[in-house]
Scaffold this active site. Structure first.
Site, PDB file in Angstrom:
ATOM      1  N   GLU A  97       4.783 126.842 -25.731  1.00 42.31           N
ATOM      2  CA  GLU A  97       4.178 125.542 -25.870  1.00 42.31           C
ATOM      3  C   GLU A  97       2.789 125.453 -26.400  1.00 42.31           C
ATOM      4  OE1 GLU A  97       7.233 123.241 -23.293  1.00 42.31           O
ATOM      5  OE2 GLU A  97       5.415 123.641 -22.158  1.00 42.31           O
ATOM      6  N   CYS A 110      -4.456 122.980 -27.676  1.00 42.02           N
ATOM      7  CA  CYS A 110      -4.320 123.772 -26.718  1.00 42.02           C
ATOM      8  C   CYS A 110      -3.251 124.981 -27.241  1.00 42.02           C
ATOM      9  CB  CYS A 110      -3.988 122.971 -25.600  1.00 42.02           C
ATOM     10  SG  CYS A 110      -4.029 123.988 -23.934  1.00 42.02           S
ATOM     11  N   CYS A 117       2.882 133.986 -17.409  1.00 41.62           N
ATOM     12  CA  CYS A 117       1.729 134.584 -17.102  1.00 41.62           C
ATOM     13  C   CYS A 117       1.952 135.616 -15.901  1.00 41.62           C
ATOM     14  CB  CYS A 117       0.687 133.467 -16.772  1.00 41.62           C
ATOM     15  SG  CYS A 117      -0.885 133.875 -16.196  1.00 41.62           S
ATOM     16  N   CYS A 121      -1.029 132.265 -10.351  1.00 43.51           N
ATOM     17  CA  CYS A 121      -1.680 131.142  -9.363  1.00 43.51           C
ATOM     18  C   CYS A 121      -0.681 130.106  -9.028  1.00 43.51           C
ATOM     19  CB  CYS A 121      -2.793 130.304 -10.490  1.00 43.51           C
ATOM     20  SG  CYS A 121      -4.000 131.502 -11.233  1.00 43.51           S
ATOM     21  N   CYS A 124       0.210 126.621 -10.626  1.00 41.43           N
ATOM     22  CA  CYS A 124       0.440 126.593 -12.124  1.00 41.43           C
ATOM     23  C   CYS A 124       1.961 126.766 -12.536  1.00 41.43           C
ATOM     24  CB  CYS A 124      -0.503 127.600 -12.822  1.00 41.43           C
ATOM     25  SG  CYS A 124      -0.043 127.598 -14.635  1.00 41.43           S
ATOM     26  N   GLY A 170      -0.434 131.384 -20.319  1.00 43.23           N
ATOM     27  CA  GLY A 170      -0.763 132.808 -20.262  1.00 43.23           C
ATOM     28  C   GLY A 170      -2.536 132.871 -19.942  1.00 43.23           C
ATOM     29  N   GLU A 171      -2.839 134.180 -19.593  1.00 41.77           N
ATOM     30  CA  GLU A 171      -4.039 134.499 -19.408  1.00 41.77           C
ATOM     31  C   GLU A 171      -4.756 135.124 -20.786  1.00 41.77           C
ATOM     32  OE1 GLU A 171      -6.846 134.288 -17.298  1.00 41.77           O
ATOM     33  OE2 GLU A 171      -7.732 135.525 -18.717  1.00 41.77           O
ATOM     34  N   SER A 202     -10.398 129.995 -21.857  1.00 45.34           N
ATOM     35  CA  SER A 202     -10.485 129.598 -20.312  1.00 45.34           C
ATOM     36  C   SER A 202      -9.797 130.964 -19.817  1.00 45.34           C
ATOM     37  CB  SER A 202      -9.728 128.484 -20.246  1.00 45.34           C
ATOM     38  OG  SER A 202      -9.633 128.336 -18.974  1.00 45.34           O
ATOM     39  N   LEU A 225     -11.892 127.917 -11.671  1.00 46.31           N
ATOM     40  CA  LEU A 225     -12.434 128.095 -10.197  1.00 46.31           C
ATOM     41  C   LEU A 225     -11.728 127.601  -9.157  1.00 46.31           C
ATOM     42  CD1 LEU A 225     -15.180 129.432  -9.275  1.00 46.31           C
ATOM     43  CD2 LEU A 225     -16.125 127.264  -9.183  1.00 46.31           C
ATOM     44  N   HIS A 226     -11.405 126.114  -9.107  1.00 42.01           N
ATOM     45  CA  HIS A 226     -10.567 125.793  -8.291  1.00 42.01           C
ATOM     46  C   HIS A 226     -10.818 125.788  -6.770  1.00 42.01           C
ATOM     47  CE1 HIS A 226      -8.282 125.082 -11.915  1.00 42.01           C
ATOM     48  NE2 HIS A 226      -8.176 126.212 -12.159  1.00 42.01           N
ATOM     49  N   ASN A 302      -1.723 118.354 -11.866  1.00 41.48           N
ATOM     50  CA  ASN A 302      -0.398 117.555 -12.537  1.00 41.48           C
ATOM     51  C   ASN A 302       0.803 118.276 -11.902  1.00 41.48           C
ATOM     52  OD1 ASN A 302      -1.734 116.022 -14.648  1.00 41.48           O
ATOM     53  ND2 ASN A 302      -2.440 118.000 -15.431  1.00 41.48           N
ATOM     54  N   CYS A 345      -2.188 119.818 -18.508  1.00 44.10           N
ATOM     55  CA  CYS A 345      -2.848 121.189 -17.752  1.00 44.10           C
ATOM     56  C   CYS A 345      -1.855 121.642 -16.809  1.00 44.10           C
ATOM     57  CB  CYS A 345      -4.024 120.867 -17.463  1.00 44.10           C
ATOM     58  SG  CYS A 345      -5.341 120.425 -18.420  1.00 44.10           S
TER      59      CYS A 345
HETATM   60  N1  SAH Z   1      -5.145 131.463 -17.453  1.00 44.41           N
HETATM   61  C1  SAH Z   1      -6.150 130.588 -18.063  1.00 44.41           C
HETATM   62  C2  SAH Z   1      -5.637 129.637 -19.085  1.00 44.41           C
HETATM   63  C3  SAH Z   1      -4.956 128.405 -18.522  1.00 44.41           C
HETATM   64  S1  SAH Z   1      -5.834 127.026 -18.751  1.00 44.41           S
HETATM   65  C4  SAH Z   1      -7.033 130.220 -16.988  1.00 44.41           C
HETATM   66  O1  SAH Z   1      -6.605 130.402 -15.750  1.00 44.41           O
HETATM   67  O2  SAH Z   1      -8.167 129.624 -17.081  1.00 44.41           O
HETATM   68  C5  SAH Z   1      -5.113 125.957 -18.112  1.00 44.41           C
HETATM   69  C6  SAH Z   1      -6.018 125.311 -16.734  1.00 44.41           C
HETATM   70  O3  SAH Z   1      -5.149 124.360 -16.074  1.00 44.41           O
HETATM   71  C7  SAH Z   1      -6.379 126.097 -16.066  1.00 44.41           C
HETATM   72  O4  SAH Z   1      -7.823 125.842 -15.416  1.00 44.41           O
HETATM   73  C8  SAH Z   1      -5.492 125.824 -14.828  1.00 44.41           C
HETATM   74  O5  SAH Z   1      -5.856 126.680 -13.661  1.00 44.41           O
HETATM   75  C9  SAH Z   1      -5.319 124.655 -15.008  1.00 44.41           C
HETATM   76  N2  SAH Z   1      -3.915 124.261 -14.156  1.00 44.41           N
HETATM   77  C10 SAH Z   1      -3.041 125.202 -14.048  1.00 44.41           C
HETATM   78  N3  SAH Z   1      -2.050 124.348 -13.274  1.00 44.41           N
HETATM   79  C11 SAH Z   1      -2.516 123.259 -13.166  1.00 44.41           C
HETATM   80  C12 SAH Z   1      -1.791 121.970 -12.650  1.00 44.41           C
HETATM   81  N4  SAH Z   1      -0.500 121.885 -12.144  1.00 44.41           N
HETATM   82  N5  SAH Z   1      -2.644 120.898 -12.737  1.00 44.41           N
HETATM   83  C13 SAH Z   1      -3.811 120.750 -13.361  1.00 44.41           C
HETATM   84  N6  SAH Z   1      -4.223 121.883 -13.923  1.00 44.41           N
HETATM   85  C14 SAH Z   1      -3.790 122.893 -13.696  1.00 44.41           C
END
Ligand code: SAH
Length: 374
Positions: A97, A110, A117, A121, A124, A170-171, A202, A225-226, A302, A345
């Site tokens: 996507e 985006c 991936c 995480c 995600c 993906g990463e 990212s 970071l999260h 989300n 996201c």
């Molecule tokens: N793998 C890379 C690229 C993904 S970017 C990374 O981790 O940075 C997408 C962003 O959305 C990342 O910061 C990811 O952690 C965040 N993300 C993933 N799942 C999400 C969700 N369900 N709700 C909001 N943000 C989310």
């Protein structure tokens, strides 16, 4: 005697240098590569016959040995807020996507870097789908090409796509070489011509590759970071076990020291009762003191089917942001866009022919959970 035909080469797989080398290899002058590159990325042309300043003989030769092949659009959807999402077909039933987010002063695309991936995480939806493979350079830059063509992008003034973020499926650092070539094409004047601050990668925090990236290209960096403590971050993002916060922050400090005019954006997805409490904001403020020029981007979680996490309450989100701002941390709140078409996201899922057992395992656990509940 018959020989097996050599497969044709996709020109979207080359950055400028690669394209020059290819032209030399087929017995042509390297500047021809630049002529063709301009057709591909400025005029969004994929038919050599229409490249009017390329001689007839060369056009015929190119048609024989190579092609310009962007991914095929399987589906395209527009959300009520104007966000576009393309589902692009890959091989073996896979699909990825790509999302376009229009805003008054910019248009952000985006882009995905992998089919699925491998990082897992917990919050995600791409992670829950498991992993199939890396995307090729053509499949990465091809997403920009497809969207640009659809949107009627023009180069330089009045562009529709002003920013690209490697924040799709993906990463990106786990697919380093292909992502690097694609980002070179985004930046190149004969490519999409975007400034360094308008191309953002990212990462979930692949520390050695952050250093490698800072050597290789000028782009902007975002770090997911999260959580600002190792226990919680490891729970949410298994990669934290391999590269814990101290190492990640040291890499970020090296990045900032080497690129003094840039900063890093830290993404922090707010999940109800998980990482949105007063102690979490205190930990984050403390961490950000080590990187005073950097910013925080808060993302309300989300939801996606099967997730155990919930979005933080609006009031908690507001409190979290206010406390960061009061502590002098530059903090933005990302508005949720395109959620009615699952384009926000963490909602990008595509179709992943999972090579890991992850998606099957998750499904099994959900079924077990559901049967326990009755
Ligand atoms: N793998 C890379 C690229 C993904 S970017 C990374 O981790 O940075 C997408 C962003 O959305 C990342 O910061 C990811 O952690 C965040 N993300 C993933 N799942 C999400 C969700 N369900 N709700 C909001 N943000 C989310």
């Amino acid at each position: 005697m018959t020989t097996a035909a050599t497969p044709k080469v996709n020109l979207l797989d080359f950055d400028r240098q690669g394209l020059r080398d290819f032209f030399v290899q087929i017995g042509e002058k390297p500047y021809r590569a630049e002529q063709v590159m301009k057709w591909i990325y400025h005029d969004l042309e994929d038919n050599f016959e229409n490249m009017t300043d390329v001689g007839k003989a060369l056009r015929a030769k190119l048609t024989e040995v190579c092609y310009i092949g962007a991914p095929k659009t399987l589906l395209d959807k527009v959300a009520t807020d104007g966000t576009h999402k393309w589902l692009l077909g890959m091989d073996s039933g896979n699909a990825i996507e790509t999302v376009y987010i229009p805003e008054p002063t910019r248009g952000t695309l985006c882009v995905s870097s992998q089919i699925g991936c491998a990082l897992n995480c917990q919050f995600c939806s791409t992670g829950a789908q498991g992993f199939n493979r890396n995307l090729s350079t053509a499949e990465i830059i091809g997403q920009v090409w497809v969207a640009a063509k659809y949107l009627g992008n023009v180069t330089h003034q009045n562009r529709r796509i002003t920013n690209v973020v490697m924040m799709g499926m993906g990463e990106p650092l786990a697919n380093f070489e292909n992502v690097l070539k694609a980002m070179k094409l985004m930046r190149d004047d004969l490519g999409f011509g975007l400034a360094a601050k308008r191309v953002t990668l990212s990462t979930a925090g692949m520390v050695p590759l952050i250093d490698q990236l800072s050597d290789a290209i000028d782009v902007s960096l975002a770090v997911s970071l999260h959580a600002a403590n190792d226990d919680l971050r490891t729970e949410l993002m298994p990669i934290n076990k391999r590269y814990p916060l101290a190492e990640l922050l040291a890499a970020c400090q090296r990045w900032v020291a080497r690129k003094p005019r840039t900063s890093i954006t830290f993404e922090y997805t707010l999940m109800k009762g998980i990482n949105d409490q007063p102690e979490h904001v205190r930990q984050l403020i403390k961490l950000m003191r080590k990187l005073p020029t950097c910013k925080v981007n808060l993302i309300p979680f989300n939801p996606f089917p099967g997730t155990q996490f919930k979005r933080s309450d609006a009031n908690d989100i507001h409190q979290f942001q206010t406390q960061l701002l009061n502590a002098g941390v530059l903090t933005m709140l990302r508005r949720t866009r395109g959620d009615d078409i699952d384009a926000a996201c963490g909602q990008l899922a595509g179709q992943v022919a999972d090579r890991t057992r992850r998606s099957a395992d998750i499904k099994k656990r959900q079924e077990e959970g559901a049967s326990h509940a009755v």
